[in-house]
Design an enzyme around this catalytic site. Structure first.
Site, short mmCIF file in Angstrom:
data_model
loop_
_atom_site.label_atom_id
_atom_site.label_comp_id
_atom_site.label_asym_id
_atom_site.label_seq_id
_atom_site.Cartn_x
_atom_site.Cartn_y
_atom_site.Cartn_z
N HIS A 171 0.84 -1.18 0.00
CA HIS A 171 0.00 0.00 0.00
C HIS A 171 0.88 1.24 0.00
CE1 HIS A 171 -3.14 -2.78 0.55
NE2 HIS A 171 -4.05 -1.91 0.96
N LYS A 187 -13.70 5.73 5.88
CA LYS A 187 -13.95 6.78 4.88
C LYS A 187 -15.44 7.00 4.69
CE LYS A 187 -12.89 7.91 0.04
NZ LYS A 187 -13.97 7.48 -0.82
#
Length: 932
Positions: free
Chosen positions: A155, A590
């Site tokens: 990532h 999120k």
């Protein structure tokens, strides 16, 4: 932990001295490279920004007559007047301060670890507590089932180049060596440090090209090499000795800690990860595993000089050597003559030869030759069993428990594959591939027209059938062929490297049980699964990845439906009755905010525990946590200990991402500390948290309060997220559009076909942007509203009780407090006033109001006058960092303003300007020790 205040004071003084020392050396380097003018400019900007912060916070410590507005105006005017090259040097100087101070802090942490008594470590504490509270048998049971798996991912959150990180590590190594001031040793050390700093200054900190997945794999291997050969074997040796004090044994071939990787296996949204890339990375891992094994074998050869002229050896060992020599006629005759009476060296020489042959076989893609190379890790480990038995039978038990056990445990952990590779793909891709296979058969209803329930029924029946959808290799259209090809590649990898190389196939965006069955059917087509033949097998397992709040809430129904299907239940039985489920922290955060995300994940763990028990299986939870609080980050020990009772049964997986890897594993002592923390927490949680720590009444009351907090926090968070002007505000107030130019990782920052807006933006750039502008919204927004709602509902006493009694709640609040302390509304306001259109400023006011409310509610809950009052050393550290971080933020705003002016003019952006802008991004990341 026994740790005196005097020791803490001494260590803090050493840290301050080290930071001053490297700062002074950096200043001298700047003068050597650019003359005194740059150093003078650095100090001028630092003092100005420091004064602006003091004036903004009330002026109590302000040294000048200016208001905050006046000082900010001076800073803006100064920075706007700087030529581009000078601005670049200035921002590099501040960014380098953080690289050096971070190195000093790591050395400080290592010194702290070394001052602890040997019996005062995390593992010693865990072993002692379990043996004392639950008894040796429970401790033995936990050890027998211990399976802790950190999973390295690619990532894109590590903003620093390896070239810079390598030099930082070298600087840390030099700084860690104790020397006295005024001595020749100190002068030589300062010369070494100065040389490294000069090298760093002349090294480009920005990547010129985006790394490939293979580059990312090499980076992970860099860390794994050190962990697997240094930190882990020593830690397991110490664990074995601690257990022995209570009559408990760590089995010689046990691998309580294994590393995994997503690098080369994570296909979700990354078109660069193809079947060919996966194959290349697996071969790269094998080459390194063989190389490390050979190095360890060489160490043993130098140690095990035991001679049959003095002591005997087991006949079984001697017979195996005879067989080896027959199968390996090319061995050096001189070595055989020299070691003729040293059977352990002879055996190890044969093992080394077979390892070399194994590497050559895999590189050349030729067939396994029994007796000449190794097909699997267990075959290799069996050789150590012969060595151990013979040593014990001939008065060398200490050697068996020492040098031999150390090497054996290391190889048991990484085998022939170094790290187990997980494969991940989006659920829709499996349905596309299955649909093409099914529709070729001319079924009554096209696969794509089936409902989820119809698909589940169809796929369950298909999994139960021995008839494949396609009896011969075929080529599918579009991306479906690549999806199908991955399963064939997995089969080949298992044949080449053994059963441990790939164990789990992860289905991202799992919304229903049919999503998992679709992947299982494709695996059946590739020959990875055969449930009903004379030799049934399931060579891989399947893990649904639950990422959104909706999916988390449906988790129990999804897994219950899966395990209720007879064919899938048989598949799980063949995999040892273990069902893995991955929990996604980033997307749920999120979508719903930090408080709701954390609460829903906590509830999901409880539900999955109960569903697994209903079906007689164990659930292995895989926590997809990032480094920042906005992506599930926080102290590993607290996160593990905060899980619900009965969830841990000795098994856990968790991701280690980006900057977290370099922070945790760059130095051997830090690597060991982090591994100890993880093992200790899992051991304690498994043994001592099998039943609830709180009463039924407490859990019910706490849950009710959490629902109040979560609902109010979610509502407030969605008010911000659903605002139609938020995308424009986010892009204007953050440098998120520059992320792609940083060349951090191989994966695109937006999901494919996601269109415009924030919906398709991945969680990493979402957190990245807010962090760079010092707003850090994902780590705290909504929490204040949630706590206020609970307080106004009359739950103040309950909240205080939850802080005292409930590890989960205390951990969440602690992480939020840390994020609030790193948030800076004065600096964020500078971004907004300089870069954001006036009509969007109302969104900043909304963010600032929620920030002030959240700070007030956290302080009310903790009883602190200011954030982090209970952690004065950390608080002071962050305050000092601000003196160097704020100038970078001011420079970032100025450079971002210039970039946007050039964009508006329609001209091409000056490459030097873009470069300077990206260096500020690196600098803020280093200063906050977080990107995304």
């Amino acid at each position: 932990m026994v740790h005196t205040a005097h020791q803490d004071t001494d260590l803090a003084a050493e840290l301050r001295a080290d930071v001053r020392r490297v700062s002074t050396l950096l200043g001298e380097s700047l003068v050597r490279q650019h003359g005194p003018e740059l150093l003078q400019l650095v100090e001028q900007v630092r003092l100005l920004t420091k004064e602006s912060k003091e004036a903004a916070r009330g002026g109590a410590d302000a040294t000048g007559p200016w208001s905050a507005h006046d000082v900010v105006a001076q800073v803006r005017e100064l920075l706007a007047s700087l030529p581009l090259d000078q601005a670049t040097d200035l921002v590099r100087a501040f960014a380098f301060y953080f690289h050096l101070s971070n190195a000093a802090e790591q050395v400080h942490r290592v010194r702290g670890l070394r001052t602890r008594q040997e019996k005062d470590g995390w593992l010693a504490k865990a072993v002692s507590e379990i043996a004392g509270q639950a008894g040796p048998q429970v401790l033995q049971d936990v050890i027998n089932g211990l399976d802790v798996r950190p999973i390295f991912t690619a990532h894109p959150t590590e903003a620093s180049r390896r070239s810079v990180l390598d030099k930082v590590r070298k600087l840390s190594d030099v700084l860690a060596e104790p020397t006295a001031e005024g001595t020749s040793a100190r002068r030589r050390q300062d010369q070494q440090l100065a040389e490294i700093i000069d090298q760093m200054w002349q090294t480009d900190e920005l990547r010129q090209v985006r790394p490939t997945p293979v580059d990312e794999a090499r980076n992970a291997i860099y860390y794994l090499n050190s962990i697997l050969t240094d930190a882990m074997p020593e830690m397991l040796t110490d664990l074995s000795e601690l257990l022995a004090e209570h009559g408990v044994t760590l089995p010689a071939a046990a691998a309580p800690l294994k590393f995994g990787s997503w690098i080369g296996g994570d296909r979700d949204g990354n078109p660069n990860v193809t079947a060919a890339v996966t194959k290349e990375i697996l071969q790269l891992q094998n080459q390194n595993a063989v190389r490390i094994s050979i190095a360890l074998i060489d160490e043993l050869i130098s140690v095990l000089s035991n001679s049959t002229a003095l002591f005997g050896a087991d006949q079984e060992l001697l017979d195996s050597i005879t067989a080896d020599l027959k199968n390996l006629p090319g061995l050096d005759k001189r070595i055989l003559e020299l070691n003729a009476q040293e059977p352990y060296r002879l055996k190890l020489t044969c093992i080394k030869a077979k390892l070399i042959n194994t590497g050559r076989r895999i590189s050349a893609s030729t067939y396994h030759e029994p007796g000449r190379d190794y097909a699997t890790t267990p075959e290799l480990l069996a050789e150590f069993g012969l060595l151990e038995a013979s040593l014990r039978n001939h008065s060398a038990g200490l050697v068996a428990d020492g040098a031999l056990a150390r090497v054996r445990r290391a190889i048991a952990a990484f085998g022939l594959h170094l790290a187990t590779l997980d494969i991940r793909e989006h659920a829709d891709y499996h349905h596309d591939a299955v649909g093409q296979l099914v529709d070729r058969l001319g079924t009554e209803k096209a696969y794509g027209e089936l409902t989820r329930e119809e698909r589940f029924t169809f796929l369950g029946a298909e999994l139960a059938s021995r008839r494949p959808l396609s009896g011969h290799p075929i080529k599918l259209e579009g991306t479906a062929d690549g999806t199908y090809d991955v399963f064939r590649s997995i089969r080949q990898a298992l044949h080449t490297y053994g059963p441990d190389v790939v164990e789990t196939y992860i289905i991202s965006m799992t919304r229903g049980a049919d999503d998992v069955l679709a992947a299982a059917v494709l695996a059946r087509e590739a020959g990875l699964i055969d449930l009903f033949s004379g030799k049934p097998h399931a060579k891989i397992g399947f893990a649904p990845l639950l990422e959104t709040v909706e999916e988390l809430r449906a988790s129990a129904e999804i897994v219950d439906q899966l395990l209720s299907d007879p064919s899938y239940r048989e598949l799980v039985r063949l995999r040892g009755d273990i069902q893995e489920v991955m929990l996604g922290y980033s997307d749920s955060n999120k979508e719903s905010g930090v408080m709701t995300s954390q609460w829903e994940i906590h509830k999901t763990q409880r539900k999955l525990r109960d569903v697994a028990a209903k079906h007689g299986v164990r659930v292995r939870l895989f926590h997809g946590r990032g480094g920042s609080v906005g992506r599930g980050g926080g102290p590993t020990y607290d996160a593990i200990m905060a899980q619900p009772n009965g969830v841990l049964e000795g098994e856990i997986k968790f991701t280690e991402q980006g900057e977290v890897i370099s922070d945790k594993y760059s130095l051997p002592e830090l690597a060991r500390e982090n591994l100890e923390l993880s093992l200790a927490a899992v051991m304690q949680g498994s043994a001592l948290h099998r039943t609830p720590r709180t009463s039924d009444d407490e859990r019910e009351r706490y849950a009710n309060v959490m629902e109040t907090i979560s609902d109010a926090a979610f509502a407030r968070y969605r008010t911000l997220i659903d605002d139609p002007q938020l995308p424009a505000y986010f892009l204007a107030s953050t440098p998120v559009e520059q992320l792609g130019s940083l060349n951090i990782g191989s994966r695109p920052s937006k999901r494919p076909d996601s269109g415009a807006g924030l919906g398709g933006l991945r969680a990493i750039p979402w957190v990245f942007g807010w962090t760079q502008s010092r707003q850090i919204v994902p780590g705290w927004f909504g929490v204040g509203s949630g706590l206020k709602a609970a307080r106004e509902a009359g739950d103040t006493d309950q909240l205080l009780e939850m802080m005292d009694r409930w590890h989960f709640f205390r951990s969440v609040i602690s992480n939020v407090e840390m994020t609030l302390a790193k948030t800076d509304m004065e600096i964020a306001g500078h971004y907004v006033s300089s870069l954001v259109p006036e009509e969007l400023h109302r969104l900043f006011h909304m963010i600032r109001d929620e920030y002030e409310l959240t700070v007030a509610e956290i302080e009310r809950l903790t009883g602190e006058m200011e954030l982090l009052d209970a952690q004065p050393t950390l608080k002071r550290s962050l305050e000092i960092r601000d003196q160097y971080l704020d100038p970078i933020s001011y420079l970032q705003v100025e450079l971002l303003r210039r970039v946007r002016e050039e964009q508006l003019s329609g001209g091409e952006i000056d490459e030097r300007l873009q470069r300077a802008m990206l260096i500020t991004v690196n600098g803020v990341a280093a200063g906050l020790r977080n990107t995304g």
